[in-house]
Design a protein around this motif. Structure first.
Motif, PDB file in Angstrom:
ATOM      1  N   PHE A   1       8.884  18.936  49.777  1.00  0.00           N
ATOM      2  CA  PHE A   1       9.661  19.314  50.544  1.00  0.00           C
ATOM      3  C   PHE A   1      10.537  19.384  52.125  1.00  0.00           C
ATOM      4  O   PHE A   1      11.884  18.745  52.262  1.00  0.00           O
ATOM      5  CB  PHE A   1      11.350  19.518  49.616  1.00  0.00           C
ATOM      6  N   LYS A   2       9.924  20.232  52.376  1.00  0.00           N
ATOM      7  CA  LYS A   2       9.466  20.315  53.558  1.00  0.00           C
ATOM      8  C   LYS A   2       8.825  21.314  54.051  1.00  0.00           C
ATOM      9  O   LYS A   2       8.101  21.800  53.777  1.00  0.00           O
ATOM     10  CB  LYS A   2      11.198  21.427  54.386  1.00  0.00           C
ATOM     11  N   ALA A   3       8.397  21.897  55.510  1.00  0.00           N
ATOM     12  CA  ALA A   3       7.586  22.320  55.844  1.00  0.00           C
ATOM     13  C   ALA A   3       8.111  24.164  55.657  1.00  0.00           C
ATOM     14  O   ALA A   3       8.971  24.788  54.971  1.00  0.00           O
ATOM     15  CB  ALA A   3       7.514  22.586  57.601  1.00  0.00           C
TER      16      ALA A   3
ATOM     17  N   PHE B   1      19.968  34.549  49.784  1.00  0.00           N
ATOM     18  CA  PHE B   1      20.265  33.525  50.172  1.00  0.00           C
ATOM     19  C   PHE B   1      19.090  33.372  51.058  1.00  0.00           C
ATOM     20  O   PHE B   1      18.768  33.384  52.703  1.00  0.00           O
ATOM     21  CB  PHE B   1      21.213  33.839  51.649  1.00  0.00           C
ATOM     22  N   LEU B   2      18.142  32.829  49.976  1.00  0.00           N
ATOM     23  CA  LEU B   2      17.094  33.460  51.362  1.00  0.00           C
ATOM     24  C   LEU B   2      16.571  31.810  51.178  1.00  0.00           C
ATOM     25  O   LEU B   2      16.666  30.691  50.227  1.00  0.00           O
ATOM     26  CB  LEU B   2      15.645  34.287  50.671  1.00  0.00           C
ATOM     27  N   ARG B   3      15.656  31.259  52.790  1.00  0.00           N
ATOM     28  CA  ARG B   3      15.142  29.629  52.270  1.00  0.00           C
ATOM     29  C   ARG B   3      13.608  30.178  52.241  1.00  0.00           C
ATOM     30  O   ARG B   3      12.494  30.787  53.152  1.00  0.00           O
ATOM     31  CB  ARG B   3      15.408  29.438  53.754  1.00  0.00           C
ATOM     32  N   GLU B   4      12.720  28.817  51.875  1.00  0.00           N
ATOM     33  CA  GLU B   4      11.922  29.418  51.384  1.00  0.00           C
ATOM     34  C   GLU B   4      11.089  28.572  52.853  1.00  0.00           C
ATOM     35  O   GLU B   4      11.130  28.074  53.466  1.00  0.00           O
ATOM     36  CB  GLU B   4      11.643  27.807  50.350  1.00  0.00           C
ATOM     37  N   GLY B   5       9.821  29.422  53.294  1.00  0.00           N
ATOM     38  CA  GLY B   5       9.380  29.452  54.526  1.00  0.00           C
ATOM     39  C   GLY B   5       9.609  30.447  55.064  1.00  0.00           C
ATOM     40  O   GLY B   5       8.923  30.666  56.107  1.00  0.00           O
TER      41      GLY B   5
HETATM   42  C1  UGA Z   1      18.333  26.535  51.393  1.00  0.00           C
HETATM   43  C2  UGA Z   1      19.231  28.224  51.155  1.00  0.00           C
HETATM   44  O1  UGA Z   1      19.015  27.526  53.151  1.00  0.00           O
HETATM   45  C3  UGA Z   1      19.235  29.192  50.723  1.00  0.00           C
HETATM   46  O2  UGA Z   1      20.131  29.904  51.800  1.00  0.00           O
HETATM   47  C4  UGA Z   1      18.915  29.344  49.604  1.00  0.00           C
HETATM   48  O3  UGA Z   1      19.042  30.644  49.327  1.00  0.00           O
HETATM   49  C5  UGA Z   1      18.606  28.391  49.062  1.00  0.00           C
HETATM   50  O4  UGA Z   1      18.372  27.287  49.666  1.00  0.00           O
HETATM   51  C6  UGA Z   1      18.415  29.142  47.168  1.00  0.00           C
HETATM   52  O5  UGA Z   1      19.889  28.584  46.923  1.00  0.00           O
HETATM   53  O6  UGA Z   1      17.822  29.603  46.932  1.00  0.00           O
HETATM   54  P1  UGA Z   1      15.873  26.183  50.440  1.00  0.00           P
HETATM   55  O7  UGA Z   1      16.272  25.512  49.783  1.00  0.00           O
HETATM   56  O8  UGA Z   1      14.787  26.930  50.200  1.00  0.00           O
HETATM   57  O9  UGA Z   1      17.314  27.103  51.037  1.00  0.00           O
HETATM   58  O10 UGA Z   1      15.521  24.830  52.367  1.00  0.00           O
HETATM   59  P2  UGA Z   1      16.398  24.974  53.111  1.00  0.00           P
HETATM   60  O11 UGA Z   1      16.161  25.621  54.822  1.00  0.00           O
HETATM   61  O12 UGA Z   1      17.855  25.470  53.409  1.00  0.00           O
HETATM   62  O13 UGA Z   1      16.920  22.902  52.946  1.00  0.00           O
HETATM   63  C7  UGA Z   1      16.543  22.767  51.858  1.00  0.00           C
HETATM   64  C8  UGA Z   1      16.911  20.900  52.345  1.00  0.00           C
HETATM   65  O14 UGA Z   1      17.635  20.565  53.500  1.00  0.00           O
HETATM   66  C9  UGA Z   1      15.280  20.739  52.734  1.00  0.00           C
HETATM   67  O15 UGA Z   1      14.762  19.545  52.069  1.00  0.00           O
HETATM   68  C10 UGA Z   1      15.466  19.963  54.134  1.00  0.00           C
HETATM   69  O16 UGA Z   1      14.770  19.389  54.509  1.00  0.00           O
HETATM   70  C11 UGA Z   1      16.572  19.572  54.503  1.00  0.00           C
HETATM   71  N1  UGA Z   1      17.562  19.856  55.534  1.00  0.00           N
HETATM   72  C12 UGA Z   1      17.316  20.986  56.177  1.00  0.00           C
HETATM   73  C13 UGA Z   1      17.955  18.883  56.455  1.00  0.00           C
HETATM   74  O17 UGA Z   1      17.691  17.558  55.944  1.00  0.00           O
HETATM   75  N2  UGA Z   1      18.368  19.010  57.656  1.00  0.00           N
HETATM   76  C14 UGA Z   1      18.398  20.121  58.192  1.00  0.00           C
HETATM   77  O18 UGA Z   1      18.986  20.704  59.638  1.00  0.00           O
HETATM   78  C15 UGA Z   1      18.015  21.198  56.993  1.00  0.00           C
END
Ligand code: UGA
Length: 430
Positions: A322-324, A151-155
């Motif tokens: 795709f995000k910061a 459940f790791l988020r990039e960054g």
């Molecule tokens: C996501 C999950 O958050 C992790 O728990 C999971 O392990 C990972 O996928 C995976 O399956 O490997 P990640 O893709 O790194 O992590 O990024 P997130 O921070 O979750 O963001 C995903 C997208 O949603 C981004 O485009 C971000 O900008 C967007 N987002 C996120 C929003 O538009 N609003 C928010 O409130 C949160």
């Protein structure tokens, strides 16, 4: 414990480095010779805060090793983590060829009892299939196949590893569960919840979580759409909703739509699985459709902001990933927005903290190495990602154009402050 991570990409490398930091002996394996030779020198191929330091520290302590020798690394380990990619195939199924190639290797090198763990995101029942393949050669007491989704988020991956909300271990084997619990003991002792479920449940927990988070984001994005029509600030709505503990405030930030290597791929793969098992996941289908179309609404907003005049007008993107916090371009909303704006005749400049991107090599796109150059003489600045360095900009100083417009797709600024500064400011859902 002796651990082998097969696949030294995002998941394998971060998890491997973190497991070695907990005192285990870890070998990260990859078939790519350059990646392994660089890692042995402490050079990390991906952009992730704190990872390089962690790798170097554990290399020096001789707890972390990198190798191209898959067979020997398997033989020497007690726990094998499968961490290879599961990209989307043309038919939206997850492509499991890399996973099964690893299983083949494990099958030829199972010299003693081992736990085989899927950390790659794999469709429900993949663990059953892996077990079946190994069973054709080995007795059941020679191995256990366990699902342990990440459940790791990039960054934020290292923090997410070290302080997880939960650790999910999918297995019916007491022996394997005991060993896995022991492996995660340092994190459990710090307060992380550990749950043992069936293997299929663990596989579905991963997809269900990602699809739910994608739904939450899409929900607030759609609320943002109606807020724009009603002169309501979506952040008031998100705060009011989020304070209800049953809802929670996280992942209620509106934006350009979700992207990255996980949510788009995993929602599509979940639909494929549901089709296979004759179940209609109508909510997830709608989420995919709504997110896929979000760029059209954003283009309409930009059209209105620029009064439909695009020809030779300079638009600046601040951030294109795709995000910061990441250099990852996979499924970034900018990949849909920029080509559309170019087609309408605009000239695009961008500044990206992680450097220029090969996806945007074109005569009409210019990558600048600093914010000032990127924004100079621009008619519209689009804040596409939420890096800290975009949060305190003096727009008047970086752009002298009296007619400058700012479209803040991450709502980093206060509309009233911007009004005071006489900047034509547009946010999302406000
Ligand atoms: C996501 C999950 O958050 C992790 O728990 C999971 O392990 C990972 O996928 C995976 O399956 O490997 P990640 O893709 O790194 O992590 O990024 P997130 O921070 O979750 O963001 C995903 C997208 O949603 C981004 O485009 C971000 O900008 C967007 N987002 C996120 C929003 O538009 N609003 C928010 O409130 C949160």
């Amino acid at each position: 414990m002796k651990i082998c991570m097969i696949g030294s990409g995002y998941v394998g490398l971060v998890s491997g480095a973190c497991f070695s930091d907990l005192g285990n002996t870890v070998t990260c394996v990859d078939i790519n010779k350059d990646i392994i030779s660089n890692l042995n020198k402490g050079i990390v191929p991906i952009f992730e805060l704190g990872l390089q330091e962690l790798v170097i520290r554990n290399l020096k302590q001789k707890r972390l090793f990198f190798s191209n020798d898959v067979s020997n690394s398997i033989k020497r380990s007690d726990i094998i983590f499968i961490c290879v990619g599961t990209p989307t195939k043309k038919n939206n199924n997850a492509d499991l060829k890399y996973v099964y190639n690893v299983v083949k290797k494990i099958k030829s090198n199972l010299n003693k009892y081992k736990i085989i763990v899927t950390k790659s995101t794999v469709p429900v029942t993949t663990g059953d299939k892996i077990e079946k393949i190994l069973n054709t050669k080995y007795n059941k007491n020679k191995f256990d196949v366990v699902s342990n989704p990440e459940f790791l988020r990039e960054g934020e991956a290292i923090r997410d590893f070290q302080y997880p909300d939960r650790i999910v271990i999918g297995t019916n084997s007491h022996k394997a569960n005991k060993i896995m619990k022991n492996l995660y003991l340092p994190l459990i002792k710090k307060g992380s919840r550990y749950i043992n479920t069936s293997r299929r449940s663990a596989e579905l927990i991963k997809y269900a979580s990602n699809a739910y988070l994608a739904t939450k984001i899409t929900y607030i994005n759609e609320m943002a759409n109606i807020c724009e029509k009603l002169n309501i600030d979506v952040h008031d709505v998100a705060t009011g909703m989020g304070l209800d503990e049953r809802i929670g405030s996280r992942f209620l930030r509106p934006g350009p739509g979700f992207g990255g290597s996980c949510f788009p791929k995993d929602t599509r793969a979940l639909i494929s699985t549901s089709n296979k098992f004759n179940t209609n996941l109508s909510i997830v289908k709608t989420v995919i459709q709504s997110n896929d179309n979000r760029y059209k609404l954003l283009i309409n907003r930009i059209s209105k902001i620029l009064k439909n005049k695009f020809k030779n007008r300079k638009i600046t993107f601040l951030g294109v990933t795709f995000k910061a916090g990441t250099d990852d371009m996979r499924e970034s909303p900018a990949l849909k927005l920029i080509p559309k704006l170019l087609k309408k005749g605009a000239i695009i400049n961008y500044y990206e903290p992680t450097g220029s991107k090969k996806e945007f090599i074109s005569k009409k796109i210019m990558c600048n190495s600093n914010i000032h150059d990127a924004c100079k003489n621009s008619e519209l600045i689009i804040i596409h990602t939420e890096w800290n360095e975009f949060k305190q900009l003096n727009f008047k100083k970086i752009n002298k154009n009296k007619n400058l417009k700012v479209f803040d797709m991450r709502n980093l600024y206060s509309p009233s402050e911007m009004l005071k500064s006489k900047i034509k400011y547009f946010g999302v859902g406000r």
